[in-house]
Write a protein that holds these residues in place. Structure first.
Motif, short mmCIF file in Angstrom:
data_model
loop_
_atom_site.label_atom_id
_atom_site.label_comp_id
_atom_site.label_asym_id
_atom_site.label_seq_id
_atom_site.Cartn_x
_atom_site.Cartn_y
_atom_site.Cartn_z
N GLN A 183 0.83 -1.21 0.00
CA GLN A 183 0.00 0.00 0.00
C GLN A 183 0.87 1.26 0.00
O GLN A 183 0.57 2.22 -0.70
CB GLN A 183 -0.93 0.01 1.22
N TYR A 184 1.94 1.24 0.80
CA TYR A 184 2.83 2.40 0.90
C TYR A 184 3.50 2.67 -0.44
O TYR A 184 3.49 3.80 -0.93
CB TYR A 184 3.87 2.17 1.99
N PHE A 185 4.08 1.62 -1.05
CA PHE A 185 4.79 1.82 -2.32
C PHE A 185 3.83 2.15 -3.45
O PHE A 185 4.17 2.91 -4.36
CB PHE A 185 5.65 0.59 -2.66
N LYS A 186 2.63 1.60 -3.40
CA LYS A 186 1.61 1.91 -4.41
C LYS A 186 1.23 3.38 -4.32
O LYS A 186 1.12 4.08 -5.34
CB LYS A 186 0.38 1.03 -4.19
N LYS A 187 1.04 3.89 -3.10
CA LYS A 187 0.70 5.30 -2.90
C LYS A 187 1.83 6.20 -3.39
O LYS A 187 1.59 7.21 -4.07
CB LYS A 187 0.42 5.54 -1.41
N GLU A 188 3.08 5.84 -3.04
CA GLU A 188 4.23 6.62 -3.49
C GLU A 188 4.32 6.64 -5.02
O GLU A 188 4.58 7.67 -5.63
CB GLU A 188 5.53 6.04 -2.90
N ASP A 190 1.87 6.12 -7.20
CA ASP A 190 0.75 6.90 -7.74
C ASP A 190 0.99 8.40 -7.61
O ASP A 190 0.67 9.17 -8.53
CB ASP A 190 -0.56 6.52 -7.04
N GLU A 191 1.58 8.81 -6.48
CA GLU A 191 1.88 10.25 -6.28
C GLU A 191 2.94 10.71 -7.26
O GLU A 191 2.82 11.80 -7.84
CB GLU A 191 2.34 10.50 -4.85
N ARG A 192 3.98 9.91 -7.48
CA ARG A 192 5.03 10.29 -8.42
C ARG A 192 4.51 10.30 -9.85
O ARG A 192 4.89 11.14 -10.66
CB ARG A 192 6.22 9.34 -8.31
N LYS A 193 3.63 9.35 -10.15
CA LYS A 193 3.05 9.28 -11.48
C LYS A 193 2.15 10.50 -11.73
O LYS A 193 2.13 11.05 -12.82
CB LYS A 193 2.22 8.00 -11.61
N GLY A 194 1.46 10.94 -10.67
CA GLY A 194 0.59 12.11 -10.76
C GLY A 194 1.39 13.39 -10.95
O GLY A 194 0.95 14.32 -11.63
N ILE A 195 2.59 13.46 -10.33
CA ILE A 195 3.45 14.64 -10.46
C ILE A 195 4.02 14.77 -11.87
O ILE A 195 4.03 15.81 -12.46
CB ILE A 195 4.60 14.60 -9.41
N SER A 196 4.46 13.63 -12.43
CA SER A 196 5.07 13.66 -13.76
C SER A 196 4.01 13.46 -14.82
O SER A 196 3.46 14.29 -15.38
CB SER A 196 6.10 12.54 -13.89
#
Length: 196
Positions: A183-188, A190-196
């Protein structure tokens, strides 16, 4: 030597200021605490990463300086765990069921858990409770006291019930650890994917 609470506090304070190294460790601990306290107000990700990094480095330095004690501690923990796996005690088993009860209450009232985790938790906890009831029934039938461990090892049914319960709990804990990491790595991600 029996000390009251006030005398124990005085002994602890004397220990904190007993040597130069004790004072250094106290200062480092206070600085790390202040660092984390300041982070609570700012909520910056960089500060969180730095503080975790500092705690890990501090812990590693302590482990290196006191390597003999660290080895003895790790050895002691492993022996204790192995001793409990092969020679379980009913008192410790009771504490595990107390932990399971807290887990049930948390699962029922928590809004953060997904439906899958709720069903999984309730299923696992129900199985553990059923096994616990069986253990209590066997203990009562054979008149075994929680303080006498030897009688448990003579009874294959009780020993098997406790060991299977421990195995189920261990598998559940392992699964939850991997699930939380996922869950932690998935959230990280998704957040990085959303930024780029």
């Amino acid at each position: 030597m029996v000390l009251n609470l006030f005398e124990k506090i005085i002994v602890v304070l004397k220990s904190l200021f007993s040597s130069f190294m004790s004072i250094e460790l106290l200062i480092i601990g206070v600085l790390l605490f202040v660092f984390l306290l300041l982070n609570l107000k700012r909520e910056e990700q960089v500060v969180k990463v730095i503080s975790v990094f500092l705690y890990v480095i501090f812990f590693m330095i302590i482990c290196l300086f006191y390597s003999d004690y660290t080895k003895q501690s790790i050895d002691g923990v492993i022996k204790y765990i192995m001793n409990y796996i092969y020679f379980p005690s009913l008192a410790m088993y009771f504490m595990i069921i107390l932990f399971v009860t807290i887990g049930i209450v948390y699962t029922m009232f928590s809004k953060k858990l997904t439906k899958f985790i709720r069903y999984l938790n309730m299923s696992v906890f129900s199985i553990l409770y059923i096994l616990y009831i069986q253990v209590i029934g066997q203990v009562a039938n054979h008149r075994i006291y929680f303080s006498t461990s030897v009688e448990i090892y003579k009874n294959d049914t009780i020993l098997s019930l406790v060991q299977v319960s421990n195995l189920i709990l261990f598998i559940w804990i392992l699964f939850m650890l991997f699930y939380k990491l996922y869950q932690y790595f998935k959230k990280e991600f998704d957040e990085r994917k959303g930024i780029s």
